[in-house]
Design a protein around this motif. Sequence first.
Motif, mmCIF file in Angstrom:
data_model
loop_
_atom_site.group_PDB
_atom_site.id
_atom_site.type_symbol
_atom_site.label_atom_id
_atom_site.label_comp_id
_atom_site.label_asym_id
_atom_site.label_seq_id
_atom_site.Cartn_x
_atom_site.Cartn_y
_atom_site.Cartn_z
ATOM 1 N N PHE A 254 0.843 -1.199 0.000
ATOM 2 C CA PHE A 254 0.000 0.000 0.000
ATOM 3 C C PHE A 254 0.883 1.257 0.000
ATOM 4 C CE2 PHE A 254 -2.222 3.338 2.364
ATOM 5 C CZ PHE A 254 -3.419 3.409 1.668
ATOM 6 N N TYR A 255 1.943 1.211 0.798
ATOM 7 C CA TYR A 255 2.883 2.343 0.826
ATOM 8 C C TYR A 255 3.407 2.625 -0.583
ATOM 9 C CZ TYR A 255 6.996 5.166 1.445
ATOM 10 O OH TYR A 255 7.915 6.179 1.307
ATOM 11 N N LEU A 256 3.795 1.555 -1.283
ATOM 12 C CA LEU A 256 4.338 1.758 -2.633
ATOM 13 C C LEU A 256 3.273 2.332 -3.575
ATOM 14 C CD1 LEU A 256 6.623 -1.364 -3.052
ATOM 15 C CD2 LEU A 256 7.343 1.012 -2.939
ATOM 16 N N ASP A 257 2.030 1.848 -3.431
ATOM 17 C CA ASP A 257 0.942 2.355 -4.283
ATOM 18 C C ASP A 257 0.682 3.837 -4.023
ATOM 19 O OD1 ASP A 257 0.572 -0.205 -5.180
ATOM 20 O OD2 ASP A 257 -1.161 -0.625 -3.889
ATOM 21 N N GLU A 258 0.810 4.225 -2.767
ATOM 22 C CA GLU A 258 0.387 5.577 -2.363
ATOM 23 C C GLU A 258 1.556 6.404 -1.840
ATOM 24 O OE1 GLU A 258 -2.498 6.475 -3.053
ATOM 25 O OE2 GLU A 258 -3.612 4.603 -3.266
ATOM 26 N N GLU A 259 2.741 6.128 -2.318
ATOM 27 C CA GLU A 259 3.924 6.779 -1.734
ATOM 28 C C GLU A 259 3.817 8.303 -1.734
ATOM 29 O OE1 GLU A 259 7.773 5.898 -3.504
ATOM 30 O OE2 GLU A 259 8.688 5.998 -1.511
ATOM 31 N N ALA A 260 3.218 8.861 -2.790
ATOM 32 C CA ALA A 260 3.151 10.321 -2.895
ATOM 33 C C ALA A 260 2.484 10.942 -1.663
ATOM 34 C CB ALA A 260 2.401 10.714 -4.162
ATOM 35 N N ALA A 261 1.439 10.280 -1.150
ATOM 36 C CA ALA A 261 0.728 10.832 0.015
ATOM 37 C C ALA A 261 1.632 10.823 1.250
ATOM 38 C CB ALA A 261 -0.531 10.019 0.279
ATOM 39 N N PHE A 262 2.434 9.757 1.395
ATOM 40 C CA PHE A 262 3.353 9.675 2.538
ATOM 41 C C PHE A 262 4.478 10.721 2.398
ATOM 42 C CE2 PHE A 262 1.286 5.545 2.611
ATOM 43 C CZ PHE A 262 1.095 5.308 3.958
ATOM 44 N N LEU A 263 4.947 10.903 1.165
ATOM 45 C CA LEU A 263 6.032 11.866 0.945
ATOM 46 C C LEU A 263 5.549 13.298 1.195
ATOM 47 C CD1 LEU A 263 7.877 10.389 -2.188
ATOM 48 C CD2 LEU A 263 8.321 10.019 0.251
ATOM 49 N N LYS A 264 4.260 13.517 0.904
ATOM 50 C CA LYS A 264 3.691 14.844 1.168
ATOM 51 C C LYS A 264 3.715 15.129 2.677
ATOM 52 C CE LYS A 264 -0.491 17.227 0.022
ATOM 53 N NZ LYS A 264 -1.894 16.927 -0.205
ATOM 54 N N GLN A 265 3.387 14.111 3.448
ATOM 55 C CA GLN A 265 3.441 14.286 4.912
ATOM 56 C C GLN A 265 4.878 14.563 5.367
ATOM 57 O OE1 GLN A 265 1.687 10.794 6.755
ATOM 58 N NE2 GLN A 265 -0.371 11.666 6.601
ATOM 59 N N ALA A 266 5.834 13.832 4.787
ATOM 60 C CA ALA A 266 7.242 14.036 5.178
ATOM 61 C C ALA A 266 7.668 15.469 4.869
ATOM 62 C CB ALA A 266 8.140 13.032 4.468
ATOM 63 N N ALA A 267 7.203 15.992 3.733
ATOM 64 C CA ALA A 267 7.562 17.372 3.363
ATOM 65 C C ALA A 267 6.978 18.343 4.382
ATOM 66 C CB ALA A 267 7.051 17.686 1.963
ATOM 67 N N GLU A 268 5.756 18.050 4.833
ATOM 68 C CA GLU A 268 5.122 18.908 5.832
ATOM 69 C C GLU A 268 5.918 18.868 7.145
ATOM 70 O OE1 GLU A 268 1.156 20.724 5.990
ATOM 71 O OE2 GLU A 268 0.780 18.555 6.069
ATOM 72 N N ILE A 269 6.336 17.663 7.525
ATOM 73 C CA ILE A 269 7.118 17.505 8.765
ATOM 74 C C ILE A 269 8.438 18.282 8.643
ATOM 75 C CG2 ILE A 269 8.354 15.817 10.210
ATOM 76 C CD1 ILE A 269 6.003 13.839 9.388
ATOM 77 N N ARG A 270 9.048 18.275 7.453
ATOM 78 C CA ARG A 270 10.294 19.045 7.273
ATOM 79 C C ARG A 270 10.028 20.536 7.477
ATOM 80 N NH1 ARG A 270 11.031 15.495 2.803
ATOM 81 N NH2 ARG A 270 10.560 17.168 1.341
ATOM 82 N N ARG A 271 8.871 21.006 7.011
ATOM 83 C CA ARG A 271 8.540 22.433 7.231
ATOM 84 C C ARG A 271 8.353 22.703 8.718
ATOM 85 N NH1 ARG A 271 5.813 21.967 2.500
ATOM 86 N NH2 ARG A 271 3.819 21.416 3.465
ATOM 87 N N TRP A 272 7.625 21.832 9.397
ATOM 88 C CA TRP A 272 7.380 22.020 10.831
ATOM 89 C C TRP A 272 8.698 21.934 11.613
ATOM 90 C CZ3 TRP A 272 2.841 17.986 10.738
ATOM 91 C CH2 TRP A 272 1.720 18.577 10.150
ATOM 92 N N ARG A 273 9.611 21.104 11.126
ATOM 93 C CA ARG A 273 10.934 20.989 11.761
ATOM 94 C C ARG A 273 11.639 22.343 11.743
ATOM 95 N NH1 ARG A 273 14.993 17.175 8.587
ATOM 96 N NH2 ARG A 273 14.865 18.852 7.066
ATOM 97 N N GLY A 274 11.568 23.035 10.601
ATOM 98 C CA GLY A 274 12.204 24.355 10.478
ATOM 99 C C GLY A 274 11.601 25.344 11.467
ATOM 100 N N GLU A 275 10.283 25.309 11.585
ATOM 101 C CA GLU A 275 9.605 26.233 12.518
ATOM 102 C C GLU A 275 9.984 25.908 13.963
ATOM 103 O OE1 GLU A 275 5.622 26.345 9.661
ATOM 104 O OE2 GLU A 275 5.460 25.574 11.706
ATOM 105 N N LEU A 276 10.002 24.608 14.284
ATOM 106 C CA LEU A 276 10.327 24.195 15.654
ATOM 107 C C LEU A 276 11.769 24.584 15.995
ATOM 108 C CD1 LEU A 276 9.713 22.674 18.291
ATOM 109 C CD2 LEU A 276 10.256 20.521 17.122
#
Length: 354
Positions: A254-276
């Motif tokens: 499922f991860y492989l089928d929907e990787e884009a959605a997981f990568l979008k979350q990772a990108a969001e976490i990277r943004r929040w990391r910068g703010e934190l």
Amino acid sequence: MDVRALIREEVLAQAAYPVVTTPYRIKLDANENPLAIPQELRERFAALLDSVPLNRYPEAGSVTLASRFAERFGVGADQVLMGNGSDDLIQILAQALARPGASVMIPVPTFVMYRIIALNLGFRVAAVPLDKDFDLDLPAMQEQMATHPPALTFLAWPNNPTGNCFSRERIEAILKGASGIVVVDEAYFHFAEKTFLTDLDRHENLVIFRTLSKVGLAAMRIGLLIGPPALIHELHKVRLPYNLNALSQAAAGFYLDEEAAFLKQAAEIRRWRGELFLALDALPGIHPRPTEANFIFFSCDFDPDRVYSQLVDRGILIRNLSAPGMMKGYMRVTVGTRQENQEFVEALKDIIQK
Ligand SMILES: Cc1ncc(COP(=O)(O)O)c(C=O)c1O
């Protein structure tokens, strides 16, 4: 009968992997993704899990899955081994190399399971402290390699708990100088976006680890080992026949089928990391270190035990890593959602002002 008398010294001498069981509201201690699977995918995910025949054994060796990941990584299907989390892969690899008298080299501080598994399997552990910038102490590691060549070296890249990526040149020097296997553990790949995958062709002793634990599927326990076919061939003999259960295999697909959605979350976490990072940096007496992972390693000029326990009182869990020496005053906080991070920073600010 005292059963302890039957247990090996190395096991008796150890403490179990520390997992905090304190009640919490905000969990920022285990480097998990704070977000659930996106709402729009949940029904598909549930239907997929529902379709798994639970009366049957899973596919042995997860070979279908391994070849799908291999394609994604641009390596051969015979270069990927799936594990029940990376912990399983650490154990499989170490078990295959555990000759009497063999040693495992690790920098310290690093991910604690390398040491625990190595000791449990009877390895001698050569723990080489990082330098003052938390990078590899190359001369000290080279000295170790010259005097007691390790069968296995673990390098987490980025490193846990320090958050930095060791310099690539130093890792390359270790790969060139090592007579044993060198693991580059890319557990935090999705937050660093750097890899040694393209170096596999140049180094026969290079093994790379990946995991889906940090990108959203920690509960499913899905780890990946990428390495030379001849090594993978042997490791298949060591792994348990059904090391990855059928639900985990389905979830990895499922991860492989929907990787884009997981990568979008990772990108969001990277943004929040910068703010934190900026918010922590603005607090007097709090010194965050540069990070390429989904957590921030920081030192505080205050009593870390007081700070930690007052955070726990407010339902906020982080990791208190403070110990005499280079770790004095250090803590690690996982990047949570924007709101969780803000609550954590507010609580910390309040605690250090008292
Ligand atoms: C460097 C590193 N490798 C591996 C792991 C564990 O991964 P898994 O959940 O796949 O066993 C962690 C978890 O904290 C980690 O920090």
